[in-house]
Motif scaffolding. Structure first.
Motif, short mmCIF file in Angstrom:
data_model
loop_
_atom_site.label_atom_id
_atom_site.label_comp_id
_atom_site.label_asym_id
_atom_site.label_seq_id
_atom_site.Cartn_x
_atom_site.Cartn_y
_atom_site.Cartn_z
N LEU A 12 0.84 -1.20 0.00
CA LEU A 12 0.00 0.00 0.00
C LEU A 12 0.87 1.25 0.00
N ALA A 13 1.98 1.21 0.74
CA ALA A 13 2.91 2.34 0.74
C ALA A 13 3.44 2.61 -0.66
N ALA A 14 3.68 1.56 -1.44
CA ALA A 14 4.20 1.74 -2.80
C ALA A 14 3.24 2.53 -3.66
N ASP A 15 1.94 2.29 -3.49
CA ASP A 15 0.97 3.04 -4.27
C ASP A 15 0.92 4.50 -3.82
N VAL A 16 0.99 4.72 -2.51
CA VAL A 16 0.98 6.09 -1.99
C VAL A 16 2.24 6.83 -2.45
N ILE A 17 3.37 6.17 -2.43
CA ILE A 17 4.62 6.78 -2.88
C ILE A 17 4.53 7.15 -4.37
N ALA A 18 3.98 6.25 -5.16
CA ALA A 18 3.85 6.52 -6.59
C ALA A 18 2.98 7.75 -6.83
N GLU A 47 2.52 10.29 -4.69
CA GLU A 47 3.24 11.48 -4.23
C GLU A 47 4.32 11.90 -5.22
N GLN A 48 4.97 10.93 -5.84
CA GLN A 48 6.03 11.26 -6.78
C GLN A 48 5.49 11.84 -8.09
N ASP A 49 4.29 11.42 -8.48
CA ASP A 49 3.69 11.90 -9.72
C ASP A 49 2.83 13.14 -9.53
N ASP A 50 2.45 13.43 -8.30
CA ASP A 50 1.50 14.51 -8.02
C ASP A 50 2.08 15.87 -8.39
N ASP A 51 1.23 16.71 -8.95
CA ASP A 51 1.57 18.09 -9.28
C ASP A 51 0.64 19.01 -8.49
N HIS A 58 -1.98 14.55 1.51
CA HIS A 58 -0.54 14.67 1.76
C HIS A 58 -0.21 14.47 3.24
N GLN A 59 -1.02 15.01 4.13
CA GLN A 59 -0.67 14.86 5.55
C GLN A 59 -0.82 13.40 5.99
N VAL A 90 10.16 10.77 0.90
CA VAL A 90 8.78 10.95 0.46
C VAL A 90 7.94 11.52 1.59
N VAL A 91 8.21 11.11 2.83
CA VAL A 91 7.53 11.71 3.99
C VAL A 91 7.77 13.21 3.99
#
Length: 376
Positions: free
Chosen positions: A44-50, A52-56, A69-70, A93-94
């Motif tokens: 699940l963390a992998a999806d959240v990280i993905a 956050e990395q793609d978010d604009d 984000h929080q 990423v945090v």
């Protein structure tokens, strides 16, 4: 025409199949989540990280983005605490997710609510902007984890923490306003968590404010009849402008675990008294007997007295307090509605979107050990 007894038999068979198969299917990961299985958490963390990395932030901002984000920052931090081998991957990423929370475009809804007054341009005033409590907590935790946290955001954070502390101590109820004339106790609980973890990050004590807040939770914010927090109050006189409700109490229990274990346990006990089960699925009643409602605009509507929001939020205090049976029942309901799907080493809850996945990462990985009583 099909005889009635064939239709009745089919209905009974379908009911039995749902009773046994659905409860097994939806609950098959519950025990692993409860014990902190690294594979489940990391997927699940992998999806959240993905995300956050793609978010604009230019395209995804405002209230939902702030919450996303929080909670992403808190969830990833919690996994890093439980599985230290993940810190090197997760901590950047945090920091990225937490720092986004202070971007001006994330708080436009709050600025508008306070008559176009920006939170960071009014720190010397009395308008509390308590909707930033969760953001402040996320940054406190990120700073405690990341020695390289950006200095400019840390300076903003220090100023906001000082303002929150001053406003909290000046409040007769131990509450700060979320919006004009509306204080949400769960937002103040997040502020308490932010103060406690600011101590961990910087060494500056906020013990007086934390003890004051804990006393006022017990004496001013909890409804004595139900044991629940009043969802919304007037911060000066303590007058309730909403009923005691389980959803806000469950979220406050989660936030309070970052500040004071005793308060977290008190709120957790209240929430779990409103939990019940049917066929191994669990739900949490939103209101005490004698009150009813449909929730608020941001909530999933209350159905037959059961609050989907409270049910999901209660996952965190159930896990943190070690209540395995209640956690499993609540998880089955969450899985039934959220539809978890794993592929390529990533898990997401298909029905909930990025905000739901971020919230669930935080709630499903909550634990007492990440908190404790931080105040000296």
């Amino acid at each position: 025409m099909t005889p009635w007894w064939i239709r009745a038999t089919g209905f009974v068979v379908a009911l039995i199949a749902f009773r046994f198969f659905a409860s097994w299917w939806c609950g098959r990961d519950a025990e692993a989540w409860f014990r902190g299985d690294g594979e489940r958490q990391s997927a699940l963390a992998a999806d959240v990280i993905a995300f956050e990395q793609d978010d604009d932030p230019r395209h995804f901002n405002g209230k939902l983005a702030l919450w996303t984000h929080q909670m992403a920052a808190l969830g990833l931090a919690q996994v890093a605490f439980e599985h230290p081998e993940r810190k090197a991957e997760y901590v950047p990423v945090v920091t990225r997710a937490a720092a986004k929370c202070f971007l001006p475009e994330m708080r436009t809804f709050g600025t508008e609510a306070w008559s176009n007054e920006d939170a960071f341009k009014s720190l010397e005033g009395s308008h509390a902007h308590g909707y930033l409590g969760g953001a402040a907590l996320a940054i406190s935790v990120a700073r405690a984890l990341d020695p390289a946290f950006p200095a400019d955001v840390a300076k903003q954070h220090d100023a906001l923490i000082a303002a929150f502390e001053r406003r909290l101590l000046a409040s007769p109820t131990g509450l700060v306003e979320t919006f004009p004339h509306a204080a949400h106790p769960h937002d103040t609980a997040a502020i308490a968590g932010a103060l406690a973890w600011h101590t961990r990050a910087t060494g500056r004590s906020h013990a007086q404010a934390l003890h004051y807040w804990a006393d006022k939770v017990r004496t001013k914010q909890i409804d004595p009849a139900s044991g629940l927090l009043v969802q919304r109050m007037e911060h000066r006189n303590g007058r309730g402008t909403d009923f005691p409700r389980a959803s806000g109490t469950a979220l406050a229990a989660y936030y309070a675990s970052y500040a004071d274990r005793g308060i977290a346990e008190l709120l957790t006990g209240a929430v779990l008294r409103y939990a019940s089960g049917l066929w191994e699925f669990g739900g949490v009643r939103e209101y005490e007997d004698g009150h009813s409602g449909f929730g608020e605009g941001d909530d999933v509507p209350v159905l037959l007295g059961i609050s989907p929001t409270a049910t999901v939020f209660a996952l965190a205090p159930a896990r943190a307090s070690g209540n395995a049976a209640e956690f499993a029942q609540l998880y089955r309901t969450t899985a039934l509605a959220g539809v978890p799907y794993t592929s390529g080493g990533r898990t997401r809850f298909l029905a909930l979107g990025p905000i739901g996945n971020a919230f669930l990462l935080a709630l499903l990985t909550a634990r007492a050990e990440h908190a404790g009583d931080v105040a000296p």
